[in-house]
Motif scaffolding. Structure first.
Motif, short mmCIF file in Angstrom:
data_model
loop_
_atom_site.label_atom_id
_atom_site.label_comp_id
_atom_site.label_asym_id
_atom_site.label_seq_id
_atom_site.Cartn_x
_atom_site.Cartn_y
_atom_site.Cartn_z
N ARG A 43 0.77 -1.29 -0.45
CA ARG A 43 -0.19 0.18 0.20
C ARG A 43 0.46 0.87 0.00
O ARG A 43 0.40 2.10 -0.63
CB ARG A 43 -1.02 0.08 1.28
CG ARG A 43 -1.71 1.32 1.49
CD ARG A 43 -2.07 1.55 2.88
NE ARG A 43 -1.22 1.03 3.61
CZ ARG A 43 -0.98 1.76 5.34
NH1 ARG A 43 -2.28 1.81 5.36
NH2 ARG A 43 -0.78 1.47 5.67
N ASP A 44 2.19 1.48 0.71
CA ASP A 44 3.15 2.67 1.06
C ASP A 44 3.40 2.30 -0.31
O ASP A 44 4.03 3.82 -0.95
CB ASP A 44 3.87 2.12 1.88
CG ASP A 44 3.56 2.62 2.71
OD1 ASP A 44 1.77 2.89 3.55
OD2 ASP A 44 3.72 1.90 3.92
N ARG A 45 3.59 1.64 -1.12
CA ARG A 45 4.75 1.77 -2.40
C ARG A 45 3.73 2.02 -3.57
O ARG A 45 4.33 2.43 -4.57
CB ARG A 45 5.01 -0.16 -3.13
CG ARG A 45 6.64 0.45 -1.79
CD ARG A 45 7.58 -0.51 -1.85
NE ARG A 45 8.65 -0.92 -0.79
CZ ARG A 45 10.06 -0.28 -1.33
NH1 ARG A 45 10.25 -0.81 -2.45
NH2 ARG A 45 11.02 -0.54 -0.74
N PHE A 46 2.60 1.39 -3.75
CA PHE A 46 1.93 1.41 -5.31
C PHE A 46 0.94 1.76 -4.41
O PHE A 46 -0.49 1.00 -3.39
CB PHE A 46 1.21 -0.18 -5.54
CG PHE A 46 2.87 -0.95 -5.70
CD1 PHE A 46 3.36 -0.38 -6.01
CD2 PHE A 46 3.37 -1.72 -5.29
CE1 PHE A 46 5.14 -1.12 -7.23
CE2 PHE A 46 3.91 -2.69 -5.20
CZ PHE A 46 5.04 -2.14 -6.76
N ALA A 47 0.02 3.20 -4.77
CA ALA A 47 -1.05 3.70 -5.09
C ALA A 47 -2.82 2.44 -5.15
O ALA A 47 -3.57 3.15 -4.77
CB ALA A 47 -1.15 4.69 -5.81
N ALA A 48 -2.13 1.77 -6.10
CA ALA A 48 -3.85 1.02 -6.65
C ALA A 48 -3.76 -0.10 -5.15
O ALA A 48 -4.98 -0.48 -4.70
CB ALA A 48 -3.04 -0.30 -8.02
N PHE A 49 -3.03 -0.51 -4.59
CA PHE A 49 -3.00 -1.05 -2.96
C PHE A 49 -4.22 -0.03 -1.79
O PHE A 49 -4.56 -0.28 -0.51
CB PHE A 49 -2.34 -1.56 -2.16
CG PHE A 49 -1.20 -2.97 -2.89
CD1 PHE A 49 -2.46 -3.45 -3.41
CD2 PHE A 49 -0.37 -3.18 -3.09
CE1 PHE A 49 -1.84 -5.40 -4.11
CE2 PHE A 49 -0.32 -4.27 -3.79
CZ PHE A 49 -0.41 -4.77 -4.24
N ALA A 50 -4.51 1.36 -2.18
CA ALA A 50 -4.56 2.29 -0.80
C ALA A 50 -5.59 2.78 -1.38
O ALA A 50 -6.26 3.58 -1.56
CB ALA A 50 -4.01 3.49 -1.50
N ARG A 51 -6.85 1.12 -0.94
CA ARG A 51 -8.27 1.66 -1.53
C ARG A 51 -8.93 1.07 -0.17
O ARG A 51 -8.30 -0.31 -0.02
CB ARG A 51 -8.85 0.36 -3.05
CG ARG A 51 -8.03 2.02 -3.77
CD ARG A 51 -8.72 1.46 -5.17
NE ARG A 51 -7.52 2.34 -6.14
CZ ARG A 51 -8.13 1.67 -7.67
NH1 ARG A 51 -8.41 1.01 -7.61
NH2 ARG A 51 -7.20 2.37 -8.63
N GLY A 52 -9.63 1.46 -0.08
CA GLY A 52 -10.69 -0.01 0.93
C GLY A 52 -9.81 0.07 2.00
O GLY A 52 -9.74 1.20 3.04
N PRO A 53 -10.63 -1.35 2.60
CA PRO A 53 -9.61 -1.34 4.08
C PRO A 53 -7.88 -0.31 3.86
O PRO A 53 -7.79 -0.12 5.41
CB PRO A 53 -10.20 -2.55 4.50
CG PRO A 53 -10.02 -3.63 3.61
CD PRO A 53 -10.62 -2.30 2.89
N LEU A 54 -7.65 -1.17 3.47
CA LEU A 54 -5.95 -0.46 3.15
C LEU A 54 -5.93 1.27 3.24
O LEU A 54 -4.71 1.58 3.73
CB LEU A 54 -5.62 -1.14 2.01
CG LEU A 54 -5.13 -2.89 2.64
CD1 LEU A 54 -4.48 -3.19 1.40
CD2 LEU A 54 -4.17 -2.95 3.24
N GLY A 55 -7.03 1.64 2.60
CA GLY A 55 -7.05 3.42 2.34
C GLY A 55 -6.86 3.77 3.59
O GLY A 55 -7.65 3.16 4.71
N ASN A 56 -6.25 5.04 3.94
CA ASN A 56 -7.01 5.78 5.06
C ASN A 56 -6.96 5.29 6.97
O ASN A 56 -7.70 6.07 7.46
CB ASN A 56 -8.72 6.12 5.31
CG ASN A 56 -8.82 7.04 3.54
OD1 ASN A 56 -8.30 7.79 3.26
ND2 ASN A 56 -10.07 6.76 3.50
N ASP A 57 -6.08 4.83 6.71
CA ASP A 57 -5.18 4.07 7.80
C ASP A 57 -6.49 3.63 8.78
O ASP A 57 -6.53 3.62 9.62
CB ASP A 57 -5.01 4.70 9.41
CG ASP A 57 -3.35 5.60 8.63
OD1 ASP A 57 -2.92 4.99 8.29
OD2 ASP A 57 -3.32 7.32 9.24
N GLY A 58 -7.17 2.29 8.04
CA GLY A 58 -8.84 1.52 8.15
C GLY A 58 -7.95 1.03 8.77
O GLY A 58 -8.23 0.49 10.17
#
Length: 128
Positions: A43-58
């Motif tokens: 998530r920290d390296r690829f923006a595609a992973f920063a969605r859903g529960p991995l995004g916004n410090d969920g």
């Protein structure tokens, strides 16, 4: 928060399934935590992973909530110990010896790891 908790539990489930399928001598939750770590690093390296529960410090907020209530998770284990008091009375000395030996072995392994890491780091600071 539900999606983040679901992701944490899904990683643990995948770890359990992998351990049982591959007969690896590692606990399933450990494999699940490694998988979750890989997802968080991704998530920290690829923006595609920063969605859903991995995004916004969920995942971080869900894990903080779990840690805040961690003591509640020890209640079933305590009840299980109380239910097996006869076994504790029968094998109490052996359990205490095993616990003492495991503490000493853990301390020695920790010291050995620290010494090895310290020597590797000091070797790196000295340069070529």
């Amino acid at each position: 928060m539900i999606a983040s908790l679901s992701l944490i539990l899904l990683c643990q489930l995948i770890g359990e399934v992998a351990v049982r399928a591959l007969a690896v001598p590692v606990p399933g939750p450990v494999i699940g935590l490694v998988l979750l770590l890989v997802l968080l690093l991704g998530r920290d390296r690829f923006a595609a992973f920063a969605r859903g529960p991995l995004g916004n410090d969920g995942v971080e907020s869900a894990s903080r909530a779990l840690l805040a209530n961690l003591s509640l998770l020890f209640v079933p284990a305590g009840v299980g110990v109380v239910q097996k008091l006869d076994l504790l009375a029968e094998h109490g000395v052996a359990i205490l010896v095993i616990l003492a030996v495991s503490v000493v072995v853990t301390l020695l392994a920790t010291v050995a790891t620290f010494v090895a890491a310290s020597s590797l780091l000091s070797r790196g600071e000295d340069g070529p």
